[in-house]
Structures are given as C-alpha cells and as structure tokens.
Scaffold this active site. Structure first.
Site, PDB file in Angstrom:
ATOM      1  N   HIS A 225       0.852  -1.197   0.000  1.00  0.00           N
ATOM      2  CA  HIS A 225       0.000   0.000   0.000  1.00  0.00           C
ATOM      3  C   HIS A 225       0.883   1.241   0.000  1.00  0.00           C
ATOM      4  O   HIS A 225       1.825   1.349   0.801  1.00  0.00           O
ATOM      5  CB  HIS A 225      -0.913   0.005   1.218  1.00  0.00           C
ATOM      6  CG  HIS A 225      -1.887   1.140   1.234  1.00  0.00           C
ATOM      7  ND1 HIS A 225      -2.972   1.198   0.389  1.00  0.00           N
ATOM      8  CD2 HIS A 225      -1.925   2.271   1.974  1.00  0.00           C
ATOM      9  CE1 HIS A 225      -3.650   2.309   0.616  1.00  0.00           C
ATOM     10  NE2 HIS A 225      -3.037   2.982   1.575  1.00  0.00           N
ATOM     11  N   TYR A 250      -7.419   9.158  -1.111  1.00  0.00           N
ATOM     12  CA  TYR A 250      -7.714   9.810   0.164  1.00  0.00           C
ATOM     13  C   TYR A 250      -6.610  10.826   0.464  1.00  0.00           C
ATOM     14  O   TYR A 250      -5.495  10.750  -0.072  1.00  0.00           O
ATOM     15  CB  TYR A 250      -7.825   8.789   1.305  1.00  0.00           C
ATOM     16  CG  TYR A 250      -6.578   7.972   1.570  1.00  0.00           C
ATOM     17  CD1 TYR A 250      -5.488   8.496   2.272  1.00  0.00           C
ATOM     18  CD2 TYR A 250      -6.490   6.651   1.138  1.00  0.00           C
ATOM     19  CE1 TYR A 250      -4.340   7.751   2.525  1.00  0.00           C
ATOM     20  CE2 TYR A 250      -5.353   5.887   1.386  1.00  0.00           C
ATOM     21  CZ  TYR A 250      -4.288   6.445   2.074  1.00  0.00           C
ATOM     22  OH  TYR A 250      -3.151   5.704   2.316  1.00  0.00           O
ATOM     23  N   ASP A 531     -29.863 -20.229  14.723  1.00  0.00           N
ATOM     24  CA  ASP A 531     -31.284 -20.304  14.406  1.00  0.00           C
ATOM     25  C   ASP A 531     -31.446 -21.325  13.289  1.00  0.00           C
ATOM     26  O   ASP A 531     -30.963 -21.105  12.180  1.00  0.00           O
ATOM     27  CB  ASP A 531     -31.783 -18.921  13.975  1.00  0.00           C
ATOM     28  CG  ASP A 531     -33.246 -18.920  13.580  1.00  0.00           C
ATOM     29  OD1 ASP A 531     -34.094 -18.954  14.479  1.00  0.00           O
ATOM     30  OD2 ASP A 531     -33.523 -18.865  12.363  1.00  0.00           O
TER      31      ASP A 531
END
Length: 806
Positions: A225, A250, A531
């Site tokens: 990066h 940015y 669930d």
C-alpha cells in the site's frame, strides 16, 4: 521473562498493544506481550493513520466509535502524546450514484448515533481549501473523525498496559505454539517458554505464519500500500481528512503539507512465499509506476499536487482479508485467539477492537454482534492460497467501488457446485455466490412471465429481475423447485447427543424419531447465537440444517460446547448431501406419483421427516418450509443429486413446475415473517424481542440462556421486532434505514423487500416495545426520503398457516 501467564499476546503493533491494554485494564494483570522486533515495526509504523467511524454495520461502527472515545482520553490517562487530531472527515460524491450512497450512509449514521451532515461542494471546499469542486455534487461531513499518529498511539497503549500490570518483551521471537487435545498450552520463544491457556495472535502481516504454528489458517494477504507525503506548504493544520472514492484516493493534512494515497485497480500482493525474518521496521521500494494512476486522479481533486514537492513515497505491506473485514475471535483451537487482518484500518479500529476482543476473552462473550468479523467464518476453501489471493486482490482493487445490494463477487468462481449445477445452467440460472457456492438468484427464462412494472425504484431495482416475481407467484400458485444443496448440514451423534442438544437449544428437540424442531441456541445473555431446524434421525443422531453462510459459525458454536469425553460427535456433512426444495400447492401432486410412500397430510404431517424414494433416488424427506407453502426438502447422497432434479423436473412439467431462485425465497419468507439470522436476529436479540417466544420452553429444564429469559418472561419488552408495510410499493428498504415516529428516529431496518402476493413493500425493524403495536404510523427514510408506512400484524401472508399444514 515469566514462564507462566494468564494470556500471551503475540505482536507489538497497534492491534496487539490495544488487546494487551484492555486485558490489563479489565483486571488481567498477569498478561504478557511478545514482539519479534520493536513495537510498531510491522505495518503499524507506516500507517497513514486515518480514523473514520462510519462502517456498513452497527457493530463495526460502534467499534470505531469506541476507538475515538479512547483516543480522546488516553493521552491524559498515561501522560504520553497519542497524536490524535479530531479534525473531521469529508467523503465526496462525484456522481449521482455516489450522492445516493452518501444519502444512504447518512441514514445509517443517524441510526448508529453518529453525527453526519450532507454538505455542498462549496462547503466542502471551505473545509478543505486545496480541493477542486469540479464534478463534485456534494459531500458527507463527520466532525468527530480524524487521524492519529500510529507510533505514538501504540506506545501510549503499551504504557497504559504496563501501568495496569502487563509485561512487554520486544526482540522476542515466537518459535512455536503448544497445542494438546485441541487446546493451546503455551508459547515457545527464542527467550524461553511461557505456559498459558490464552494466546492472542495479533501478528498483523505475520498472523498467517503464527497461526500455522497452532494449526490454524489465518487467511490474510499482505498488500503493498502506497501513499506520498508532501513538503509543508502552509496548509491549515485543521484540514479534515478527505476521501474521493470515485477517484480512488484519500488525503489528510501533515504538518502543513499533505498525505495522499489510495487503492489502485492493479494492486501488488507481497510476501506470498513468506516474509523474511529480518523484515522489521522496513519499507518496500517506491513504485511510482503503480502509483501513477492514483497520482493522476489526485491531481484532478487537488490540482496543487502537480507542483508540490514530494518528500517521499511510502510503500509498505498491509494485511488484507478475503472479505475486507477484520479477523477476530477464538479459533477452532481452544484458547488460540486471532486479532488480525485489519485491512489498513488498524488505527481506526484498534481502540474498539482491543476492547471487544479483551471483553470476549475475559467475559466469554463479545459485547457486540461479531458475526462478520468472527475468525471462524472462513471455510476449508480458504486454506487454498490461490483462492485466498484471488478474493483478497478483488477486495483491494474494488475497495472504493459502490456495492449495490445484491452485489455479487466474481473472484475465485465457480468453486463449490451442486450436482444439479449443469442443469441449472441449461435452464438459464442467473447465479449468485455464497460461501463459495454457486446458487441461482433467479432463472432468466422466467422473465417473460414477470412484470417489469414492479421494478423497485433506486438501488433496489439495479440488481433485480422480473423473474423474481414470476418464481414467487409460481411458489404460491402452483409449485417451484429450488436447489438448496448449499444449506449447511451438521450431524450430532453419540450416547449423550440428546442431552447435549437440549442443553444448547431453547426449544425441546429430543422428541420422537422423525420430529423436526425449529429452535435457537442462545448465549448466556439470552441472545440468539444460532437459528435452525433440528431433525431427530435416530435415538442417538440428529441433523441440523442452517443457512449457507452460517454453517461455519454454528459448527464452531456447537463444537465449543461439546464434551471432550467422546460421548458426542459433531460433524459437518454439508458436502455429503444434495438438497432440493419443492414448494407450492401442487408439490404433493407432483411428488406423490414418484414414491410409494403416502404423502397425504394425515400420513406425512408438517414438521416430520421420513426416508422415501423419489423415483430411483433414496431421500430423507423433511416436510418443512421457508416460503410458507406446502412442500418438502429432499436430501440425498450427493451423487444422486442430478438424477433427483431431473426426476422431479420431468414429473412437474405438466403441472407448471418452475425453477426458482433464492431471491424468490427471500420475498416469500418476508411475507411469512420468517427471520434471517445475522439481520433480523443476532446475538444481541432475545427470542422474546424477536417474536420467537413460541420456541422457548422454559419448563423443559436448564439450557444456556434460560435464566435471563425466565427473568424477562413477564416483563414488558423494551424493544420488539416489528413488521412494517410502506405506502409506496416501489420504495424498498435494504437494511439499516432509519425508522421514524413523529420525526424522531426510533429504530433501524433489519431487512426488507417486496411481497409479490400482498403487493406491498415490507420491512422489519426493532422498535420500542410501546410503539410496536399494529396500526402505528411510521416513516422509513430511504435515500433521504421519508416513506410513510405503518406497523402491521404478522405474518402478512396466510396468518393461520393453512397452506403449510394442508
């Protein structure tokens, strides 16, 4: 260095320091951090330091808000500077879709309690004078965002941890992790061994290497990066941070100059074959060729950059994950925790992340719903470096893209295929993907029977097809055939299987053989952790069927409670069985000629299971439904799956059988009020709040979560999941929209969609208990527009349940 500790944190970056700080602050003073080199010497020292709080979920946003809360007070607490600058943030919109994105995010922020204001391009320029307003339609301004110095923050956290009794040992390399019987036992270092029952892998870009020592896969890829730093040029010191996602860049202020970086379309993965032992406190070589795209874009937004003097181009590896989310929580090796994969947001999330993980370790449960960050969410396919790399590169390269609801990822596909996949393709399936599985969203030939005029407005109509309505109506009026092979299937077997499940489930599941029970598994607070349905196959064997995306989570929850004495075996059998669902009023008429077993209602009742042969295919037939119609789920060994599809498809042609996709299932389930875990129900919601109290059997004996439910049974509900119907059928809530009464935000949408049978836009939302009665007028804010509606009695379709019991 001590030879025994309550917990050992591996990694001296901002993540490890934050976890250590919070463990010590919560009272675990016997904790140790070990770092292979110096503090911050991995990725932390070269972070750009932007801190933005608004994220795509409530839990993530709360975590970021908690970070800012800590950063405001830490300097005073420890007497060291943190470099926190609360200058605010700007996010620019340079297209109509970006403006819609900001309107949607502003709605989220209101429900999250985060201050946000939508402002004009001129107002944005007033806050950030060097920006050009060309092409900018507007911006979102969050005044409580900012930036922080990565090294100062890390050293402040370390000092805070020391003051609470923690120890830190730098230049101490981990050489092994002790594991016995599936549990962590200690850490081996080049300075000696530390016995411990809790290890936190906060190794950043080294986390995969550390995880491998314990036999744990941590799917991260370091990405190179880059950002540049300009020489100071008398810019205001209080410049807000600024992001222009359309241009992929940015900005933030830096001592009167600027820092500018971004996320290029052709990123550079790094360290795939391992990271050198001496790569500590180092950067990669400047790569101006790769940065050129971002530089050109940045000059469009800040023209002065073209003539600015660049001090340096920082190029450093940052750990990214295959889905762009943090990796947090305990692994399948008990006591081995992960806090890594921060995707260049380590500084923004460190304070809240450290608190979350520490609370999770100390108290046994996280304070937030961590579903999307849970370390156990990744399946076996992420052991593949190729697959992990493809997915991670896609995350990085599309980082700033607008992600519409229903957005489908493309990398690494196709991977997991049902046996009916070739036939689905021939029938024109529009495939989506979930947990690596290819699944039909709808079938293109069904478009002709659909109604284009029902296309939802705005974003909800972008990834939509008239086929969804056609498949929905076929399910209600005749029959539809669905491939549900991707559903996760877990078998629980052994002499103590029945007692084990009764201890975990709120409903009574150890009933007679052949019984199917809908139930939840709860945490100690009574929140819904799982669930699903449980089918009793034999006296000592049960099968759980749960959602495709929830299998890893549910499996981990069950295994974490399983005894070690061999009395209960827990096995993932998802890939062993194909599953087809056939539902609709003609489903019995289609299936009965294919089997010698009677499918009559009196012989094969709702919520029962039985072994049958469908044509030549041996199946376990479950009379259940997630769409609210008569029908069966048919499970067969996977090698029979294609023949099963062909057999039913051929038999159903004369009855108007339609191939159906998952979008139709979702529409049908909304009309019936069936909940979705992770959206409508989460670990923060109890069955009573979720309208699932009918599953809770307080009189069956003890089970996890019983005590708080028993205490709350007769108390009025403070919040309740409510069904809302909107006046405008084309306005569709997508999730997280504010719900208002008398102009005040009282809730947020959990899920929404269109009901093709009732012809209404439907949304579910948790509302204060005293406002959730049927008939209550409400408004749902959809992309900045208040849409009138009301609370409705549920279910909206077939409230007596006649269709499913016929």
């Amino acid at each position: 260095m001590k030879d025994r500790a309550r917990a050992v944190v591996i990694g001296g970056g901002v993540g490890g320091a934050a976890v250590l700080y919070w463990l010590a602050r919560l009272g675990w003073d016997d904790v140790v951090l070990v770092e292979r080199a110096d503090l911050t010497s991995g990725s932390t020292f070269h972070s750009a330091g932007l801190v933005g709080q608004l994220r795509g979920s409530l839990s993530l946003t709360k975590m970021m808000i908690a970070s800012v809360d800590l950063y405001r007070s830490l300097e005073e607490e420890v007497g060291l500077e943190t470099g926190w600058h609360e200058v605010g943030s700007l996010r620019l919109a340079s297209s109509e879709e970006r403006m819609e994105e900001l309107q949607r995010q502003a709605g989220w922020a209101r429900t999250f309690g985060l201050p946000i204001e939508l402002i004009s391009a001129k107002e944005a320029q007033r806050l950030f004078p060097p920006m050009s307003t060309e092409g900018v339609l507007g911006a979102a301004h969050i005044p409580t965002d900012g930036y922080i110095d990565p090294s100062q923050l890390t050293f402040a956290l370390a000092e805070g941890a020391r003051r609470h009794g923690a120890e830190l040992h730098t230049n101490t390399r981990v050489t092994g992790i002790g594991v016995e019987g599936g549990r962590v036992t200690g850490v081996e270092t080049d300075k000696g061994s530390i016995a411990t029952e809790v290890v936190v892998n906060a190794g950043g870009m080294f986390a995969a290497e550390i995880g491998a020592m314990a036999g744990v896969t941590v799917p991260i890829v370091p990405m190179a990066h880059e950002y540049l730093i300009t020489r100071p040029s008398a810019l205001p010191l209080d410049l807000p941070t600024m992001r222009d996602p359309s241009l992929l860049v940015y900005f933030r202020g830096e001592s009167g100059g600027l820092i500018m970086g971004g996320y290029e379309r052709n990123p550079a993965p790094w360290g795939l074959d391992g990271i050198a032992p001496d790569f500590n406190g180092k950067l990669l070589e400047e790569d101006w060729d790769r940065f050129e795209e971002l530089m050109e874009n940045a000059i469009v937004r800040v023209p002065d950059l073209e003539d600015a003097e660049v001090i340096r181009l920082v190029n450093g590896p940052e750990a990214f994950t295959p889905d762009g989310e943090f990796i947090l929580g305990e692994s399948d090796v008990r006591g081995f925790w992960v806090a890594a994969g921060f995707c260049a947001h380590g500084l923004a999330g460190a304070g809240g992340m450290g608190k979350l993980v520490a609370e999770w370790i100390v108290e046994g449960l996280p304070s937030l719903d961590t579903w999307e960050m849970d370390s156990r969410r990744f399946g076996r396919h992420y052991r593949s470096r190729q697959y992990t790399l493809e997915r991670t590169v896609e995350v990085y390269s599309t980082y700033y893209d607008v992600k519409y609801p229903g957005h489908e990822r493309q990398a690494g596909r196709p991977l997991r295929l049902s046996p009916a996949y070739p036939r689905l393709g021939e029938l024109g399936a529009a495939f989506g993907e979930k947990s690596g599985w290819e699944r039909p969203n709808w079938f293109e030939p069904n478009v002709a029977a659909g109604d284009e005029s029902l296309r939802p407005g705005g974003w909800a109509g972008r990834l939509w097809s008239p086929a969804i309505g056609a498949e929905h109506r076929a399910t209600r009026e005749s029959a539809a055939l669905f491939d549900e092979t991707s559903f996760a299937k877990i078998e629980i077997a052994g002499p103590d299987a029945a007692d084990f499940l009764e201890h975990l489930c709120d409903n009574e599941v150890a009933r007679d053989v052949g019984a199917i029970t809908y139930t939840q598994m709860l945490n100690e607070r009574g929140g819904i952790e799982c669930d699903f349905t449980v089918t009793r196959l034999a006296e000592d064997r049960f099968r759980i069927v749960t959602g495709t995306a929830f299998g890893q989570h549910d499996l981990a929850w069950i295994r974490s409670h399983a005894p070690d004495d061999g009395s209960v075996a827990v096995e993932d059998v998802t890939s062993r069985f194909a599953c087809l669902g056939i539902w609709g009023p003609k489903s019995r008429e289609i299936l009965q000629p294919l089997t010698t077993e009677s499918l009559a209602n009196e012989d094969f009742k709702y919520m029962r299971a039985r072994e049958v042969a469908i044509g030549p295919v041996p199946c376990l037939a479950l009379r259940v439904t997630y769409v609210g119609e008569l029908g069966w789920e048919l499970y067969c060994p996977v090698e029979f799956g294609l023949r099963l599809w062909d057999t039913i498809w051929e038999a159903g042609r004369e009855h108007g059988l339609v191939a159906g996709g998952y979008k139709a299932i979702d529409s049908c389930r909304l009309e019936k009020g069936y909940r979705v875990w992770g959206a409508d129900i989460t670990p923060e919601d109890t069955p009573f709040e979720a309208g699932l109290g009918f599953t809770v059997k307080l009189d069956k004996g003890d089970f996890i979560g019983r005590d708080p439910l028993a205490a709350a049974k007769d108390e009025p509900l403070e919040r309740k999941l409510a069904c809302l119907v909107l006046e405008d059928p084309r306005s569709i809530a997508l999730g997280s929209e504010p719900v208002l009464v008398d102009g005040k935000v009282i809730g947020r949408v959990t899920s929404g969609g269109y009901g093709y049978t009732i012809g209404r836009s439907i949304a579910y939302a948790y509302l204060p208990g005293d406002t959730a009665e049927a008939g209550r007028p409400v408004e749902v804010e959809i992309f900045g527009r208040p849409i009138p509606g009301e609370v409705a009695a549920e279910p909206l379709y077939d409230p007596e349940g006649a269709a499913i019991r016929t």
